[in-house]
Enzyme design. Structure first.
Site, PDB file in Angstrom:
ATOM      1  CG  ASP A 198      -1.995   0.435   0.779  1.00  0.00           C
ATOM      2  OD1 ASP A 198      -2.251   1.786  -0.087  1.00  0.00           O
ATOM      3  OD2 ASP A 198      -3.421   0.734   1.464  1.00  0.00           O
TER       4      ASP A 198
HETATM    5  C1  BGC Z   1      -5.302   3.255   0.435  1.00  0.00           C
HETATM    6  C2  BGC Z   1      -5.157   2.478  -0.923  1.00  0.00           C
HETATM    7  C3  BGC Z   1      -5.149   3.637  -2.427  1.00  0.00           C
HETATM    8  C4  BGC Z   1      -3.601   3.928  -2.181  1.00  0.00           C
HETATM    9  C5  BGC Z   1      -3.412   4.407  -3.848  1.00  0.00           C
HETATM   10  C6  BGC Z   1      -3.822   4.036  -0.405  1.00  0.00           C
HETATM   11  O1  BGC Z   1      -3.518   5.146   0.722  1.00  0.00           O
HETATM   12  O2  BGC Z   1      -4.576   2.773   1.540  1.00  0.00           O
HETATM   13  O3  BGC Z   1      -6.778   1.983  -1.063  1.00  0.00           O
HETATM   14  O4  BGC Z   1      -5.155   2.267  -4.046  1.00  0.00           O
HETATM   15  O5  BGC Z   1      -3.568   4.421  -1.002  1.00  0.00           O
HETATM   16  O6  BGC Z   1      -3.792   5.613  -3.482  1.00  0.00           O
END
Ligand code: BGC
Length: 742
Positions: A265
């Site tokens: 993530d």
């Molecule tokens: C989120 C993800 C997301 C990523 C990119 C993160 O903060 O938890 O679900 O895909 O950001 O935007």
């Protein structure tokens, strides 16, 4: 119950396999078609080129090797619409004119359809728009279990039930990958709260992990060959998910047969050697751990080049399976296209849940009601963006007021709107103003006045995307901004009151349901949400959505609250990876709070049913404008399968669709179990007077439990009650089969 850390010794080495199911992956992954080509490519790559593939290149891409014709991997947020184009190294939008996408209903709306077929269409729609934009991997579906009614991302996730979540994850994954885009299942695993998600350490029993939290991921890997997985921010049993060998290697790859790539993530990588050896392929979006530091580690002999080759191979499998789209071909036409808008409509129209239907107000008869008051901020609010995290730059979004107006255009009905309550704003959230404030007397007076002078009132309230947001959980489930008080006053002014709740998560609707004879949930329902809502209100479509989670009577009844394991003390700070970087650092240094999953397997209705805690609206609940009769249940089981057959008829006067739910209870079980668990469901469409035979077959392996003494699945012999219902608490038929000892 035993904790899974008993499987781990200090250094993170697994000494007992947690994955001795003896099962092979269901089928050979499509990713395995290019192994020789990949070997040849890896042979030609320098160490620098390989390491360069293992971290972010830009905010939403990771590098290929141009010299060898290996394209970059382009990622797209996901999960409910393709995110607009960003500047390469920031969160700032590029401001293109072609990147407006279809806003699909969010996760809990999709789940309320209880339809794997619609989930397939949804995945198809997401993939088609991803490909128009040149994207290879969709950062979705988001499939964590909705453990807490207050979870900030409950609206993105699917259900409190693992079987329903799994079925929809499979549908979404197949739909996306059949249409040329890889999925990235997120957030693996046990990311069930937003507060302190970047520092908490989840303590969970092996049984709860296997039976409740992992099935949606497992099913999408085993049954749908998911190509990508995103490691969650949190720790599980002491190890960050991005460096958790138990999750990434033993369970995902060794046991489930995952052949694809794992990305972190955003900002969720915490080490170099730990991450790459445990199974992380790509650090996103930067290169702090998997760039220079990794190169140095290989050169110093701390990480062997064969580990790097393995990680590169896993990425190349995806890269060679998903055809790259040349930059010149991407973004040529508008992202949102009519076919996808139609999918968004279909999902929305099947997701709306009729909670309550007294007073004969629905469907709305435009001959009877000549003036309609539409009241509430949510009637005019667009929900495609807001809060922290992925939003959709929607090409359009039909609001409830626009939908109602569109559909009643030619009827001669007068429609007037009053705001009724203030919508909670981004500014409120940033300045930590509580959403649970009193009603605004001026707005109430105005709304009451309009209600008095109208034949019918449609109230559109609930949460909005500032109340439900990534990065923090809600502090309560009451209706925000004084809506309870407003509803009471509206009811006194005009008892012909239909309440529509726009929400992605449970609400305390005790007072609201006293005020409104008819009540619906219409979710954050996408570009076509307003049209779908109007079609349900007017009766063009009979409501057929079913709740994918329980509405408790009050928050404190729900398991983690009752057991006082949530909120953890440290969450008062509401630290988050993005929202409060200082807290993140501090929390990480201090080791972070522990999230104790003390309720174990008793999540959602499993808790309320078993502990006999009354609820406001049970899991699976949803009424229709027509009436369904269930009859003639026959059940039997052989060595491998449980068979159930029943008759379902539509005895009302309207077309309708019913979701037949099959639960299984094990009355003589020797182990602790929920009273019953969902084991299958079918969505059936019936015309008035029509009767259909519904046949359900369940592989007996779906009835197994996780046995912590053997670390394996086990099928217990004995009686199994088969309970057929229209909701988890509206059981219409039952029978019993015997599961033979083996
Ligand atoms: C989120 C993800 C997301 C990523 C990119 C993160 O903060 O938890 O679900 O895909 O950001 O935007």
């Amino acid at each position: 119950m035993k904790r899974i850390n008993q499987l781990l010794v200090g250094s993170g080495i697994l000494i007992v396999s947690a994955c001795t199911t003896g099962q092979k992956p269901e089928k050979r992954s499509a990713l395995m078609a290019h192994e020789d080509e990949i070997t040849a490519l890896i042979d030609r790559m320098t160490l620098e080129e390989k390491v360069n593939m293992l971290h972010g290149k830009h905010m939403f891409s990771s590098a290929g090797v141009e010299r060898l014709g290996i394209a970059d991997v382009e990622y797209a947020d996901g999960p409910f619409g393709i995110r607009e184009e960003m500047e390469p190294n920031s969160w700032n939008p590029l401001g293109l004119t072609t990147d407006s996408a279809t806003f699909f209903p969010t996760g809990s709306a999709l789940a309320a359809t209880w339809s794997e077929a619609l989930a397939y269409d949804y995945g198809t729609g997401m993939a088609k728009e991803a490909r128009l934009r040149g994207k290879d991997m969709i950062l979705g579906p988001a499939i964590n279990i909705q453990r807490l009614p207050t979870g900030g991302r409950t609206y993105e996730y699917l259900s409190e039930d693992p079987l329903l979540s799994a079925a929809l994850s499979v549908g979404y994954t197949l739909g996306a990958q059949d249409n040329g885009a890889a999925v990235c299942l997120k957030h693996y695993a046990l990311n069930n709260q937003e507060n302190d998600r970047g520092s908490i350490d989840v303590k969970v029993s092996a049984r709860a992990m296997r039976e409740i939290y992992l099935p949606p991921f497992e099913a999408a890997v085993r049954e749908a060959d998911a190509y990508g997985v995103m490691a969650a921010y949190n720790k599980v049993e002491g190890y960050w998910c991005s460096e958790n060998a138990m999750l990434l290697q033993r369970i995902l790859r060794d046991e489930w047969g995952f052949r694809g790539m794992v990305i972190s993530d955003w900002g969720g990588t915490h080490s170099t050697v730990g991450a790459v050896t445990a199974g992380l392929n790509v650090e996103m979006p930067g290169s702090r751990y998997m760039g220079e530091a990794l190169l140095d580690s290989v050169k110093a002999g701390v990480v062997s080049e064969s580990v790097i080759d393995t990680r590169v191979r896993e990425i190349l499998r995806v890269r060679l399976t998903i055809a790259p789209i040349p930059r010149t071909e991407a973004n040529k036409v508008m992202t949102s296209q009519p076919a996808q808008q139609q999918i968004a409509y279909n999902v929305a129209a099947h997701s709306i849940v009729l909670l309550k239907h007294d007073g004969n107000l629905l469907p709305i008869d435009s001959k009877k009601f000549k003036s309609i008051a539409v009241i509430g901020d949510n009637a005019v609010r667009r929900q495609s963006q807001g809060g922290v995290g992925a939003g959709v730059k929607a090409l359009y979004e039909v609001t409830p007021l626009e939908g109602i107006t569109n559909r009643l255009q030619e009827s001669g009905v007068t429609i007037k709107w009053a705001q009724g309550y203030h919508g909670y704003t981004a500014r409120d959230r940033y300045t930590r103003v509580s959403p649970y404030s009193d009603a605004d007397p001026k707005l109430v007076t105005e709304a009451v006045q309009l209600a008095k002078t109208s034949d019918l009132v449609i109230f559109v309230g609930g949460n909005n995307r500032e109340v439900e947001t990534e990065g923090s959980d809600r502090i309560g489930i009451t209706l925000p901004m004084g809506q309870d008080e407003l509803l009471q006053k509206l009811a006194a002014a005009n008892p012909r009151l239909v309440a529509v709740m726009v929400t992605g998560a449970p609400l305390d609707l005790r007072r609201a349901q006293e005020a409104a004879p008819a009540m619906l949930i219409s979710w954050f329902n996408g570009s076509e949400g307003g049209n779908a809502l109007a079609d349900v209100l007017m009766g063009k479509v009979s409501p057929s959505g079913k709740l994918p989670f329980t509405f408790p009577l009050q928050l404190d009844d729900s398991p983690a609250y009752k057991l006082k394991v949530y909120p953890q003390e440290a969450t008062q700070k509401q630290g988050d990876v993005f929202v409060n970087l200082v807290d993140k650092k501090e929390a990480a240094q201090q080791g972070g709070p522990v999230a104790d999953y003390a309720e174990d397997i008793f999540v959602g209705y499993r808790w309320f049913d078993t502990k006999e805690v009354p609820v406001l609206y049970p899991f699976g609940h949803g009424l229709s404008y027509t009436t369904f009769t269930y009859s003639d249940l026959q059940v039997r089981a052989d060595e491998k399968t449980l068979y159930a057959t029943l008759q379902l008829s539509n005895d009302g006067s309207r077309n309708g669709e019913e979701v037949v739910q099959l639960y299984v209870g094990r009355p003589d079980s020797q182990i602790e179990r929920p009273l019953k668990e969902l084991k299958s469901f079918r969505r059936i469409a019936l015309q008035p007077g029509e009767k259909k035979e519904v046949e359900i077959q369940i592989p007996l392996e779906k009835l197994r439990h996780w046995d912590e003494t053997t670390n394996d699945w086990k099928l217990e012999a004995g009686a199994a009650d088969v309970l057929i219902g229209s909701s988890s608490q509206d059981i219409r038929l039952s029978g019993t089969v015997q599961i033979a000892a083996r």
